[in-house]
Design a protein around this motif. Structure first.
Motif, short mmCIF file in Angstrom:
data_model
loop_
_atom_site.label_atom_id
_atom_site.label_comp_id
_atom_site.label_asym_id
_atom_site.label_seq_id
_atom_site.Cartn_x
_atom_site.Cartn_y
_atom_site.Cartn_z
N SER A 39 0.82 -1.21 0.00
CA SER A 39 0.00 0.00 0.00
C SER A 39 0.85 1.26 0.00
CB SER A 39 -0.93 0.02 1.23
OG SER A 39 -0.19 0.06 2.42
N GLY A 79 -6.06 0.39 -7.67
CA GLY A 79 -7.14 -0.17 -6.87
C GLY A 79 -7.23 -1.68 -7.02
N LEU A 82 -4.26 -3.13 -4.99
CA LEU A 82 -4.48 -3.08 -3.55
C LEU A 82 -5.58 -4.02 -3.09
CD1 LEU A 82 -4.19 0.76 -2.86
CD2 LEU A 82 -2.51 -1.01 -2.35
N SER A 83 -6.51 -4.33 -3.96
CA SER A 83 -7.60 -5.24 -3.59
C SER A 83 -7.12 -6.66 -3.39
CB SER A 83 -8.69 -5.22 -4.67
OG SER A 83 -8.21 -5.76 -5.88
N HIS A 190 -10.48 -2.01 4.68
CA HIS A 190 -9.66 -1.93 3.48
C HIS A 190 -9.51 -0.49 3.00
CE1 HIS A 190 -9.83 -6.28 3.28
NE2 HIS A 190 -9.05 -6.27 2.22
N ILE A 191 -10.60 0.26 3.03
CA ILE A 191 -10.54 1.65 2.57
C ILE A 191 -9.61 2.46 3.45
CG2 ILE A 191 -11.85 3.79 2.39
CD1 ILE A 191 -12.26 1.99 0.03
N LEU A 194 -5.71 0.50 3.48
CA LEU A 194 -4.99 0.33 2.21
C LEU A 194 -4.82 1.65 1.48
CD1 LEU A 194 -6.49 -2.99 0.78
CD2 LEU A 194 -4.49 -2.64 2.22
N TYR A 195 -5.74 2.57 1.65
CA TYR A 195 -5.67 3.83 0.91
C TYR A 195 -5.15 4.99 1.77
CZ TYR A 195 -7.64 2.27 -3.46
OH TYR A 195 -7.82 1.65 -4.68
N SER A 324 -14.38 -2.97 -2.28
CA SER A 324 -14.17 -1.57 -1.89
C SER A 324 -12.86 -1.02 -2.43
CB SER A 324 -14.19 -1.45 -0.37
OG SER A 324 -13.09 -2.14 0.22
N SER A 325 -11.78 -1.78 -2.33
CA SER A 325 -10.49 -1.28 -2.81
C SER A 325 -10.47 -1.15 -4.33
CB SER A 325 -9.36 -2.19 -2.33
OG SER A 325 -9.63 -3.54 -2.66
N THR A 326 -11.11 -2.07 -5.03
CA THR A 326 -11.18 -1.97 -6.49
C THR A 326 -12.05 -0.80 -6.92
OG1 THR A 326 -10.91 -4.38 -6.66
CG2 THR A 326 -11.73 -3.21 -8.61
#
Length: 377
Positions: A39, A79, A82-83, A190-191, A194-195, A324-326
Motif C-alpha cells: 500500500s 485499486g 491493492l484489492s 480496506h478503505i 490500504l488507501y 471496496s479497494s477496487t
C-alpha cells in the motif's frame, strides 16, 4: 460429564507451547508486513500520486530512478492491485509501513519485498523445524508439558460426527446479520488502511519516508485500542454490567459508525496536516471496536461450528474488502476532484445499512441448529 481441568501443572518458563505461540505471532507480523507494504510501495512505484499530476520530486535524481523504477499505473489499476491484499493483524502493518518508507528512500522499493520475503522464509524454516502434529512426537518438549497437553486434549468434548446444518444456517437471520456486518467491517478496514498512504500523499504531498511514518500511526493506535477494547469488554462480562448481546451491539455500533463519522469529517477539513492526521487516525483505529462485536459473535450463536462460520464470515468480509479497494481505484480515476468524498460517503452508507440489519436481527444465544443433539438408545 467431568468439567475439571487437569491437575498437573505445566511449566511456564521455557515452555514449548508458549514458544510456538510467539513464533506464530512473528509469522503473523511478517505475513501482514508482506501484504501491507504494497500500500505504500505503490505510491513510490507510480509517476505521480496527486490526481492533478503533481510531479514526483524524486524523479529529478537519476540514481533514485534506478532504485525506484516508476510505473504509469492509473488509480484504477492501483485499486485492483491493492484489492489483492487480505485483511489481517495490526502490529505487522505498523512495523511494515514504518520500515517501508525508510527502505524505499534508502534502497528502493524493490528491496522492501526482498527484505520482508527473506524474513518470511526464515520464519517459515523455523516453523517447519519446530512444529509437529502431535506433542507426543516432539523431541524438545518436556515430559510435564507433554502430559499436560495430552490430558487437556482428553478432557475436551469431542464432536459426535454430526453433519453441518447448512440449510438451517442459510435460514438463520443472526448469521446473516453477522455476515453483513463483516462485509461492512472489511469494506471500511480496506478503505481506511490500504488507501491511507494514497490519501496522505494526495492531500499532504509528503515524501515516501514521511508517508510511511504517518501511515503507520493508525496501526499503532489500532493495536493499542484493540488491547484496551478487549479488556473493557471482559470487564463488562465479568461483572455482569451488560448482557453479551448488548456488548456485541454496542461495540459493533462504535466500530461501524465512528469510522464513518471521522471519514466524512476528513472530506470537510482544511489542508492542515495536524487535523488531517488526527482524524485519519481516529477513522482508521476506531474500526477495531468490531473485534469484540461482530467478529466474535459467531462463537456466541454456534460454538460447535465456530471454525466453519468464522471462515464463511471472513470470506464474505473479504468480498467487501476486495470490492471496496477496487471500486475506490475506479472512483479516483473517474472523478479526482470529489473522489474522496464519494469514497467516504459510500463507506458510511454501507456501514449504516449493515449496522441497522445487525441491530435488528443479531443474537448472542446458541441457536437451535447449533445445539448438540443427543440420541436415545
Amino acid at each position: 460429564m467431568d468439567d475439571q481441568l487437569p491437575s498437573r501443572k505445566a511449566p511456564i518458563f521455557c515452555s514449548l507451547r508458549y514458544g510456538l505461540c510467539l513464533l506464530l505471532h512473528f509469522c503473523n507480523v511478517v505475513m501482514m508486513s508482506q501484504r501491507m507494504c504494497l500500500s505504500l510501495t505503490v505510491v513510490a512505484m507510480v509517476n505521480s500520486t496527486d490526481p492533478h499530476g503533481w510531479p514526483n520530486t524524486s524523479t529529478k535524481n537519476l540514481l533514485d530512478n534506478i532504485k525506484n523504477p516508476r510505473y504509469n499505473w492509473s488509480p484504477e489499476i492501483r485499486g485492483v492491485i491493492l484489492s489483492s491484499i487480505l485483511y489481517g493483524l495490526m502490529l505487522g502493518p505498523f512495523i511494515s509501513l514504518l520500515a517501508t518508507g525508510f527502505i524505499c528512500q534508502a534502497l528502493g522499493w524493490p528491496y522492501v519485498f526482498y527484505i520482508f520475503g527473506a524474513c518470511g522464509c526464515a520464519l517459515g524454516l523455523f516453523w517447519f523445524i519446530l512444529f509437529y502434529d502431535d506433542p507426543k512426537d516432539h523431541p524438545c518438549i518436556s515430559v510435564d508439558e507433554k502430559e499436560f497437553i495430552t490430558s487437556s486434549l482428553m478432557a475436551q468434548v469431542s464432536s459426535n460426527g454430526q453433519h453441518l446444518p447448512i440449510k438451517a444456517m442459510l435460514k438463520s437471520l443472526p448469521l446473516w446479520a453477522i455476515s453483513l456486518g463483516c462485509f461492512a467491517f472489511s469494506w471500511t478496514n480496506h478503505i481506511m488502511f490500504l488507501y491511507s498512504p494514497t490519501f496522505i500523499s494526495s492531500k499532504l504531498h509528503v515524501n515516501v519516508t514521511e508517508n510511511g511514518l504517518l501511515s503507520a500511526l493508525p496501526y499503532l493506535f489500532s493495536w493499542l485500542l484493540g488491547i484496551l477494547v478487549g479488556q473493557v469488554a471482559d470487564l463488562f462480562l465479568s461483572r455482569n454490567m451488560l448482557r453479551v448481546i448488548t456488548i456485541r451491539k454496542l461495540f459493533t455500533t462504535l466500530g461501524l459508525l465512528l469510522p464513518s463519522f471521522f471519514g466524512i469529517c476528513l472530506c470537510h477539513l482544511s489542508s492542515g496536516s495536524h487535523s488531517t492526521i488526527i482524524f485519519l487516525i481516529l477513522a482508521s483505529s476506531t474500526v477495531v471496536f468490531c473485534v469484540v462485536g461482530i467478529l466474535i459473535n459467531p462463537l456466541d450463536i454456534a460454538p460447535r461450528y465456530y471454525g466453519f462460520l468464522k471462515g464463511v464470515t471472513v470470506l464474505i468480509g473479504l468480498t467487501g474488502g476486495l470490492t471496496s479497494s477496487t471500486l475506490a481505484g475506479i472512483i479516483l480515476k473517474q472523478d479526482p476532484e470529489s473522489s474522496w468524498s464519494k469514497i467516504f460517503f459510500l463507506m458510511a452508507a454501507i456501514n449504516v445499512i449493515s449496522l441497522t440489519f445487525y441491530l435488528i436481527f443479531a443474537k448472542a444465544e446458541i441457536q437451535d441448529w447449533a445445539k448438540e443433539k443427543h440420541t436415545r438408545l
